[in-house]
Design a protein around this motif. Sequence first.
Motif, PDB file in Angstrom:
ATOM      1  N   ASN A 219       0.803  -1.217   0.000  1.00 41.76           N
ATOM      2  CA  ASN A 219       0.000   0.000   0.000  1.00 41.76           C
ATOM      3  C   ASN A 219       0.841   1.274   0.000  1.00 41.76           C
ATOM      4  O   ASN A 219       1.737   1.426   0.835  1.00 41.76           O
ATOM      5  N   THR A 220       0.582   2.161  -0.939  1.00 41.21           N
ATOM      6  CA  THR A 220       1.203   3.497  -1.093  1.00 41.21           C
ATOM      7  C   THR A 220       2.683   3.449  -1.469  1.00 41.21           C
ATOM      8  O   THR A 220       3.350   4.480  -1.442  1.00 41.21           O
ATOM      9  N   GLU A 223       3.993   6.166  -4.013  1.00 39.61           N
ATOM     10  CA  GLU A 223       3.538   7.556  -3.869  1.00 39.61           C
ATOM     11  C   GLU A 223       4.672   8.571  -3.794  1.00 39.61           C
ATOM     12  O   GLU A 223       4.436   9.770  -3.919  1.00 39.61           O
ATOM     13  N   THR A 246      -1.534  -1.447  -5.323  1.00 34.29           N
ATOM     14  CA  THR A 246      -0.673  -0.664  -4.424  1.00 34.29           C
ATOM     15  C   THR A 246      -1.318   0.661  -4.013  1.00 34.29           C
ATOM     16  O   THR A 246      -0.645   1.519  -3.459  1.00 34.29           O
ATOM     17  N   ASN A 247      -2.616   0.805  -4.306  1.00 37.25           N
ATOM     18  CA  ASN A 247      -3.329   2.050  -4.015  1.00 37.25           C
ATOM     19  C   ASN A 247      -2.666   3.241  -4.720  1.00 37.25           C
ATOM     20  O   ASN A 247      -2.598   4.346  -4.168  1.00 37.25           O
ATOM     21  N   SER A 249      -2.141   6.364  -6.662  1.00 35.32           N
ATOM     22  CA  SER A 249      -3.016   7.514  -6.903  1.00 35.32           C
ATOM     23  C   SER A 249      -2.752   8.109  -8.284  1.00 35.32           C
ATOM     24  O   SER A 249      -1.760   7.784  -8.945  1.00 35.32           O
ATOM     25  N   ASP A 273      -5.844  -2.537 -10.660  1.00 37.80           N
ATOM     26  CA  ASP A 273      -6.382  -2.549  -9.291  1.00 37.80           C
ATOM     27  C   ASP A 273      -5.829  -1.420  -8.437  1.00 37.80           C
ATOM     28  O   ASP A 273      -5.397  -1.624  -7.304  1.00 37.80           O
ATOM     29  N   ASN A 274      -5.839  -0.221  -9.007  1.00 34.35           N
ATOM     30  CA  ASN A 274      -5.347   0.950  -8.283  1.00 34.35           C
ATOM     31  C   ASN A 274      -6.398   2.059  -8.257  1.00 34.35           C
ATOM     32  O   ASN A 274      -7.580   1.801  -8.473  1.00 34.35           O
ATOM     33  N   SER A 275      -5.960   3.285  -8.007  1.00 31.90           N
ATOM     34  CA  SER A 275      -6.889   4.415  -7.838  1.00 31.90           C
ATOM     35  C   SER A 275      -6.648   5.493  -8.887  1.00 31.90           C
ATOM     36  O   SER A 275      -6.788   6.690  -8.612  1.00 31.90           O
ATOM     37  N   ASN A 302      -9.286   0.272 -12.716  1.00 29.76           N
ATOM     38  CA  ASN A 302      -8.987   1.607 -12.222  1.00 29.76           C
ATOM     39  C   ASN A 302     -10.207   2.494 -12.481  1.00 29.76           C
ATOM     40  O   ASN A 302     -10.913   2.305 -13.479  1.00 29.76           O
TER      41      ASN A 302
END
Length: 363
Positions: A219-220, A223, A246-247, A249, A273-275, A302
Amino acid sequence: MHSIITGLSLPSMRSQQLVQILHLFLAPLMASASFLHFTIEEFLAAYYLTLLPPDEEFRVIEENFKGQRSSFKHFLSGGNKAIAISDKFLDNQLKCLRLYRCFNEAGDQHYCQAIEQAKVFDDKVINLSHTRLTAVDTETIAVFLTSSSHRQWRKLNLWNCHMQDRGLRVLYRALRHCDDITITQLWLGYNGLTVQSGPLISEITIKCGVEELIIDANNTIGEDQQFYSMLTHPTTSLRVLWMRGTNLSSRAAIYLFTTLQHNKTLKRLDISDNSITDEVRDTMTTALQSNCCLEKLYMYHNPMRSADTLRAIVRALQDNNTLSLLGLPDCPQGDQENIKSLQVVVNKKRESRGCQVKLEIKF
């Protein structure tokens, strides 16, 4: 293991008694071995064996430990070392690594070399996938990587090992000073890594000539803008990057696609599968127009809501000669058909300038 320690009931022993025992036995042995990886029960069982005559030692091992014998073999460095490095005990990589660390700390290179030649390392792969590693275990891996004669590894698989940022820092501190270690495939997925580990992984990737990096489900982790420096570094060898779940952004995706405008090595990228939202449209289309090496790009699942964004991405590929597979987020059936029609347009444009690479779009 405590069944072989006659008359000793560990659960009933007070901590003060244990401290007294360890004070007597651990201090003199620490000069030749590390005991950090083992429980008090395992230590006492191993110490018991060192008190036996050699013949009796073999008998106790055969009768009591069967398939679990190798879990304490490196404690026998004070007794019969030949037992500890016999082939039948070097059947598990993590046990070999722990044993190697003990002999390395003792300066016993003969036995270190014997462990390096164990059959479990013949394919130049360290595979500890789904093994719950402590920080000490990670240190043990780092000792082996930096001290052994093996300098080129096909794969270091630490998938789902619960390393977290602390464990990754241990690995980073060991590898950052080594210029002659190569790790072709580095798998670090599902380790609870965060944005703190991103720059460290980037540096390891460059330093060790990593060609395939998998960091799924951390996660993150992507970033930090510094993470993507590995894509523009002049010595980068990275060809495959998986960052699923991995979230990630939109802001981080903009960092990613900005670096892809200049990258000349990456062949496959999976950011499913992310944002990632429509916000990346302009940066992404510019990257796809100028990139000259990416062959497969997966962006499934997404939250890109606009069909116009997806159409713009496909149109950008008219000026691209390498991308053969594009995985897009799901959208209504009518929009899918419209976007599929653009695939035909892109392929005709490519064919007109002599490009043989055909684009395939999937949802």
